[in-house]
Design an enzyme around this catalytic site. Sequence first.
Site, short mmCIF file in Angstrom:
data_model
loop_
_atom_site.label_atom_id
_atom_site.label_comp_id
_atom_site.label_asym_id
_atom_site.label_seq_id
_atom_site.Cartn_x
_atom_site.Cartn_y
_atom_site.Cartn_z
N HIS A 54 0.83 -1.21 0.00
CA HIS A 54 0.00 0.00 0.00
C HIS A 54 0.86 1.26 0.00
CE1 HIS A 54 0.76 0.69 4.32
NE2 HIS A 54 0.53 -0.61 4.51
N CYS B 151 2.96 -5.00 6.75
CA CYS B 151 2.66 -4.78 5.34
C CYS B 151 3.86 -4.12 4.64
CB CYS B 151 1.43 -3.89 5.20
SG CYS B 151 -0.11 -4.72 5.68
#
Length: 436
Positions: free
Chosen positions: A288, A304
């Site tokens: 992301h 992440c």
Amino acid sequence: MTPHPVRPLLAALWLAFGMALPATAQTPDAPFTAAQIDAAQYDGGPLPAGRSALTAKVQLLLDRSGTSPGVIDGFKGGMSQSAIKAFERRTGLPQDGIMDPHVWNLLQSFAERPVTQSYTITEADAAGLAASIPTDYAEKALMPAMAHTSVAERLGERFHMDERFIEFLNPGVALVPGATIQVMAPNPPLRGQVTRIIIDKDNRRVAGYNARGQMMVDYPATIGSSATPSPEGVHNVRTVAINPNYTYNPDVNFRQEGNDRKLVIPPGPNGPVGTVWIGLTKPTYGIHGTPTPSQLFSNQSMGCVRLTNWDAEELAGMVAIGGTTVEFLDAGVTIADVTGSGTAVSPPVADIALPQDGTPAAATPEPSQPLALPEAATADMPAPAADPATSAPAADPATSAPAADPAIPSADPLSDALTDALPDGFVVPAPEAAQP
């Protein structure tokens, strides 16, 4: 209080020592203009210390090549070094991350137009800004959007620049509608299809490859942390969301002190996942964006993979849901190890002669094929739209990845340009006209 007798002597010594230093050592961050960035030429050796016009130009050319330096700020730093190293891996050079004539010569394939440009600020650039972004998730959830907080921040994302670098290049200019400023000139997002993503934890790089095994893109990244490491093994892209909201769930993800209930954070570039969420088949994990692009190499994540918003947006337009694998390499294993690229111990041609004292450069060998950008798009398929029925716990994939723009070449310019060219003639022929 009586002054300490040694302090005046130390001050005098420091002053004398500083006056004796060369000018470049005293002012590593001396002012320079956009015109000086365009005119900058490489004359050998590593990039200058501090901030320089040459480094800014190299960062922009790397960005155009698909080998992202992260934010363009003119500073010789970790992300720029990692981008040069990735470019060397891509082009078959020894990987040391240090600027040299071979890297500079190949980067000229992306210097077909000026690296800076003029831009006039519009009313839309100044609209919808947030006064500030709170750190508390409960306060974030009450806001209408995680919007940019300044015109500089908004334009920084558009032109791949650190917002302070915009102010550096435009001293004394108020960033208000109607003002004309100087900014960098990146290319439009690359297009094509990435079928394999490799995540290198040691070098903090994320590389995307097409079905032919050619590297399409390579980005700097924040990859997990010691407390919350990133996943292991191979997974697949499950969903893609552009400008997603973010669901904070303390029972699933992590717990922020004082917040023990589920919260929905509105979308925006300053949201926890930035402007893009690429969800993986590994639950709760994804690739992301980030609200702090200049801090990719100093930040940590909750497991992440964070990219700059513009890099994440580019990647989202190249992945295929269910058709792109995401491989997390073990510690000690690099992209070069698993792809067999970048293993050279010496350049494929002799040292390149650079101009000395204003004399013309020596002739360079002709490649068997010119390193030209492709004129037409290839048959690579655009990424399919996200499936609204699928979702990742950290984001709401309400929108899908954008379709490829048929006006933008979908080939990988550098890899295609280098095909069959390097073995017979590595060096780009000197241009007839001086590069900007």
